[in-house]
Design a protein around this motif. Structure first.
Motif, mmCIF file in Angstrom:
data_model
loop_
_atom_site.group_PDB
_atom_site.id
_atom_site.type_symbol
_atom_site.label_atom_id
_atom_site.label_comp_id
_atom_site.label_asym_id
_atom_site.label_seq_id
_atom_site.Cartn_x
_atom_site.Cartn_y
_atom_site.Cartn_z
ATOM 1 N N ALA A 167 -10.422 -6.038 17.833
ATOM 2 C CA ALA A 167 -9.049 -5.657 17.464
ATOM 3 C C ALA A 167 -8.163 -6.878 17.413
ATOM 4 O O ALA A 167 -8.396 -7.870 18.112
ATOM 5 C CB ALA A 167 -8.489 -4.643 18.452
ATOM 6 N N ALA A 168 -7.135 -6.794 16.584
ATOM 7 C CA ALA A 168 -6.190 -7.906 16.446
ATOM 8 C C ALA A 168 -4.831 -7.384 16.042
ATOM 9 O O ALA A 168 -4.725 -6.361 15.362
ATOM 10 C CB ALA A 168 -6.697 -8.889 15.395
ATOM 11 N N GLY A 169 -3.806 -8.105 16.469
ATOM 12 C CA GLY A 169 -2.445 -7.784 16.048
ATOM 13 C C GLY A 169 -1.778 -6.781 16.980
ATOM 14 O O GLY A 169 -2.135 -6.640 18.150
ATOM 15 N N ASN B 17 -4.666 3.788 0.197
ATOM 16 C CA ASN B 17 -4.355 5.226 0.298
ATOM 17 C C ASN B 17 -5.443 5.975 1.054
ATOM 18 O O ASN B 17 -5.753 7.130 0.745
ATOM 19 C CB ASN B 17 -4.177 5.835 -1.105
ATOM 20 N N THR B 18 -6.018 5.337 2.026
ATOM 21 C CA THR B 18 -7.137 5.911 2.774
ATOM 22 C C THR B 18 -6.862 5.712 4.265
ATOM 23 O O THR B 18 -6.627 4.589 4.708
ATOM 24 C CB THR B 18 -8.449 5.223 2.338
ATOM 25 N N THR B 19 -6.853 6.822 4.999
ATOM 26 C CA THR B 19 -6.419 6.778 6.400
ATOM 27 C C THR B 19 -7.601 6.952 7.344
ATOM 28 O O THR B 19 -8.299 7.972 7.295
ATOM 29 C CB THR B 19 -5.395 7.905 6.647
ATOM 30 N N ALA C 108 -4.453 -3.200 6.561
ATOM 31 C CA ALA C 108 -4.263 -4.392 5.725
ATOM 32 C C ALA C 108 -2.909 -5.037 5.969
ATOM 33 O O ALA C 108 -2.195 -5.411 5.045
ATOM 34 C CB ALA C 108 -4.432 -4.031 4.256
ATOM 35 N N GLY C 109 -2.524 -5.141 7.243
ATOM 36 C CA GLY C 109 -1.330 -5.916 7.593
ATOM 37 C C GLY C 109 -1.741 -7.364 7.826
ATOM 38 O O GLY C 109 -2.801 -7.814 7.374
ATOM 39 N N GLY C 110 -0.891 -8.079 8.572
ATOM 40 C CA GLY C 110 -1.159 -9.502 8.801
ATOM 41 C C GLY C 110 -2.481 -9.744 9.501
ATOM 42 O O GLY C 110 -3.290 -10.590 9.070
ATOM 43 N N LEU D 247 -10.256 -3.405 14.218
ATOM 44 C CA LEU D 247 -9.127 -2.474 14.226
ATOM 45 C C LEU D 247 -7.843 -3.293 14.133
ATOM 46 O O LEU D 247 -7.579 -4.147 14.986
ATOM 47 C CB LEU D 247 -9.161 -1.661 15.532
ATOM 48 N N ALA D 248 -7.049 -3.047 13.102
ATOM 49 C CA ALA D 248 -5.822 -3.837 12.896
ATOM 50 C C ALA D 248 -4.730 -2.941 12.319
ATOM 51 O O ALA D 248 -4.089 -3.269 11.321
ATOM 52 C CB ALA D 248 -6.115 -5.015 11.968
ATOM 53 N N THR D 249 -4.537 -1.793 12.964
ATOM 54 C CA THR D 249 -3.641 -0.767 12.416
ATOM 55 C C THR D 249 -2.197 -0.895 12.907
ATOM 56 O O THR D 249 -1.384 -0.012 12.621
ATOM 57 C CB THR D 249 -4.165 0.625 12.790
ATOM 58 N N VAL E 243 -11.744 -3.360 3.402
ATOM 59 C CA VAL E 243 -10.497 -3.157 4.145
ATOM 60 C C VAL E 243 -9.980 -1.758 3.812
ATOM 61 O O VAL E 243 -9.722 -1.447 2.645
ATOM 62 C CB VAL E 243 -9.423 -4.202 3.784
ATOM 63 N N ILE E 244 -9.857 -0.937 4.840
ATOM 64 C CA ILE E 244 -9.334 0.420 4.668
ATOM 65 C C ILE E 244 -7.842 0.390 4.977
ATOM 66 O O ILE E 244 -7.443 -0.048 6.066
ATOM 67 C CB ILE E 244 -10.000 1.390 5.684
ATOM 68 N N GLU E 245 -7.019 0.838 4.063
ATOM 69 C CA GLU E 245 -5.562 0.801 4.277
ATOM 70 C C GLU E 245 -4.932 2.141 3.900
ATOM 71 O O GLU E 245 -5.150 2.661 2.816
ATOM 72 C CB GLU E 245 -4.941 -0.356 3.478
#
Ligand code: ADP
Length: 634
Positions: free
Chosen positions: A596-598, A315-317, A174-176, A351-353, A194-196
């Motif tokens: 994927a992005a970012g 809080n989920t990885t 959940a970044g940009g 994927l946006a980790t 959204v998993i963050e």
């Protein structure tokens, strides 16, 4: 005056740790006097259970002043038996430090203990609150031993049931980039999960200075600055030594301004005009009205609040992908309580980790390939938040993704010497400041590439430098920098230096005054009105005139300086994507269902990313990934 401080339902949520070994007792006979003398007693006993643990406060309200990112006053109210209220008077950045203040204070009251984990991305703030509360509790009569005891009291939550979640589109991170993708997919009519990993959205993006490069082709501003999308392309491509994928660079610059318009359509506000961000090479950065990257997330959160269909799972990885018949269909994650959360998508997965700036092992391993930096071991700090550890890159590699240009790691010469963060950076725009080493001399083109500037800094005494500027940017002396901090506060906290004359400033900086004065005078010759105006200086610097054309040099006291060190900022390598944001495998084929992005992606920016292009990257490729994941059908 005694209190069993783990009781009833609260007790069930507490991990007692060492507490089981001790009884905290304000002995009956001396409880009163202990409270009076503010010196309760601790009696260890091997047999006591936590049920017996008791503590006594001298009821009242206590205050302590501590320093997080800024000075803050922590005020704690206690009854005879419990911490009842925590108030914090602070100037921490909204959206970054502020959420930590709320959650840490609430948790301390909830658990009546001090073993509270720092909030990711706000470690300094979190630790300062705990320090402040500790100090107040000492004033309320607790001894060192009792404090130590409270430092073992932490919240544990019973392991939750394993969970299975399903949505049309799944976003990891959940970044940009992740949030741009999530909103875009939802705008296309899809439900999104959204998993963050962290407890809030933002990632590194929220910690940035907020600068977003984009050229509004043909606009008055672009014409005035002699800028064009083609110029943006050339500088991006050449700024990365032509190692970026030219198709992706075109995608980036062509879609940059539509990205700004999209953000504006969601309600995000930008200041008029553009500026040159460090390493941006040209005035084309748009500055959000909100500090740091908070404006992006206010905008995305506002969208979520006003639309249905986006579920945030914090809080989920994410740990590994689920493949079914050659298609990526989901991801297995570890939830907050250690439970397994399996999330599946009926359409695409994004994927946006982010990158791997906080994974020391990875950055050292890949730096070995380029040997660009003298070292990237743990002595070199990072601007990144703690969760930026390359998880997505590792997960994608495990299912065959091609990793590209992993050796391209960006450092900035702008890190806070304590934390490596960008906060405390006093510069506003490239044109109006210089870098000065500990000998009082300039040493590099401060308008150049980020890698050149940082490599030059590694050559300087103690690998430290000062940013030096005059008061043109801070005319009132209380304006804020790009990170939402007021210059007055930075000066009073000792994080920036202020002096009426350059000589006095040199004294504060502990550099030879003659050198500093000569350096500034030489620099001023190239600025507006100087005898060498319009020329390139001996370091190759050309950026002397700001977009308003007012920079006539560093000659207008009071003067400001702030010390800075090299800091790991951005990892340009990552998973290979095409212009549709699809992930490419090691055989050159698309990995079906996965986008994927970012910063998790690689190969766009080449060897050196232009300042201001990372946020553009998140918006442009986040939107492409969101659109295509929404459209993807098995
Ligand atoms: P970008 O600029 O590419 O959007 P950011 O650093 O802003 O990158 O955001 C990346 C986000 O991904 C961060 O919020 C980070 O906590 C999150 N993240 C990293 N690894 C994982 C993971 N394994 N599972 C879920 N979220 C993750």
């Amino acid at each position: 005056m005694k209190h069993n401080f783990y009781k009833g339902t609260v007790k069930k949520m507490l991990s007692i740790g060492l507490v089981a070994m001790f009884t905290v007792t304000a002995f009956a006979g001396c409880a009163k006097s202990n409270a009076d003398t503010k010196n309760p007693t601790i009696a260890p006993t091997q047999s006591a259970s936590s049920e017996d643990a008791e503590i006594a406060y001298s009821a009242g309200t206590y205050s302590a002043t501590v320093t997080g990112m800024h000075e803050m006053t922590v005020t704690v109210t206690v009854s005879d038996t419990a911490i009842t209220d925590i108030q914090i008077d602070h100037k921490e950045t909204p959206g970054v430090g502020e959420p930590a203040i709320k959650s840490i204070s609430a948790e301390i009251i909830e658990i009546q203990g001090l073993a509270v984990d720092a909030v990711s991305g706000a470690t300094l703030t979190s630790n300062a609150i705990i320090e402040g509360v500790t100090e107040c509790l000492k004033q309320a009569g607790l001894s060192e031993s009792e404090i130590n005891l409270l430092l073992t009291v932490k919240k544990i939550t019973e392991q939750a049931e394993d969970q299975e979640l399903t949505a049309d589109v799944l976003v990891i991170g959940a970044g940009g980039a992740g949030m741009a993708a999530a909103v875009t997919a939802n705008q296309a009519g899809k439900t999104v999960i959204v998993i963050e990993k962290a407890s809030k959205m933002g990632g590194n993006t929220i910690l940035s200075g907020g600068a977003l490069n984009a050229v509004d082709e043909g606009s008055e501003t672009a014409i005035a600055n002699k800028d064009s999308v083609e110029n943006h392309y050339n500088q991006t491509f050449e700024g990365g030594d032509k190692k970026g994928d030219s198709v992706l660079v075109h995608t980036l610059v062509d879609n940059a301004w539509p990205g700004v318009e999209w953000l504006k359509s969601l309600g995000m506000e930008f200041f008029d005009g553009v500026f040159t961000v460090t390493g941006g090479m040209w005035p084309r950065a748009h500055k959000p009205v909100e500090p740091e990257g908070t404006g992006f997330f206010k905008t995305y959160q506002n969208y979520i609040d006003n639309h249905t269909g986006i579920t945030m799972v914090y809080n989920t990885t994410a740990k590994e992908f689920i493949m079914e018949d050659g298609v990526v269909t989901g991801v297995v994650c570890t939830g907050e309580t250690g439970n397994t959360v399996t999330a599946k998508a009926t359409n695409g997965i994004i994927l946006a980790t982010g990158g791997f700036g906080r994974n020391v092992e990875m950055r050292m391993k890949y730096n070995e390939i380029s040997k660009k930096w003298p070292t990237l071991d743990e002595t070199i700090p990072s601007t990144n938040t703690s969760g930026i550890t390359g998880d997505g890159i590792i997960m994608a590699e495990a299912i065959g993704a091609n990793l590209v240009q992993m050796e391209n790691i960006q450092l900035l010469p702008l890190g806070d010497p304590e934390t490596g963060s960008l906060s405390g950076n006093i510069e506003h725009a490239v044109e109006s400041r210089i870098f000065i080493n500990l000998e009082g001399n300039r040493f590099v083109n401060e308008g150049g590439r980020r890698d050149d500037m940082t490599l030059a800094l590694f050559e300087q005494p103690e690998t430290k430098m000062y940013i030096v500027m005059d008061s043109d940017t801070y005319q009132k002396g209380n304006e804020i920098n790009n990170f939402g901090e007021s210059i007055a506060d930075l000066v009073s906290a000792g994080r920036a230096l202020k002096a009426e004359t350059l000589e006095e400033l040199a004294g504060l900086m502990n550099v030879p005054a003659d050198n500093l004065i000569a350096s500034v005078e030489e620099y001023n010759r190239y600025c507006k009105g100087g005898d060498l105006e319009g020329q390139t200086d001996k370091f190759g610097r050309t950026l002397f005139t700001d977009t308003d054309g007012v920079n006539n040099g560093i000659n207008n006291g009071p003067y400001y300086a702030a010390i800075r060190v090299p800091t790991v900022h951005h990892t340009m390598g990552g998973v290979q994507i095409n212009e549709q944001a699809q992930i490419i495998d090691t055989n050159g084929n698309v990995i079906t269902g996965l986008f994927a992005a970012g910063e998790v992606t690689g190969g766009i920016h080449g060897t050196n990313r232009l300042g201001g292009n990372a946020l553009t990257d998140t918006v442009v490729f986040g939107r492409i990934a969101g659109t295509n994941a929404a459209a993807f059908e098995r």
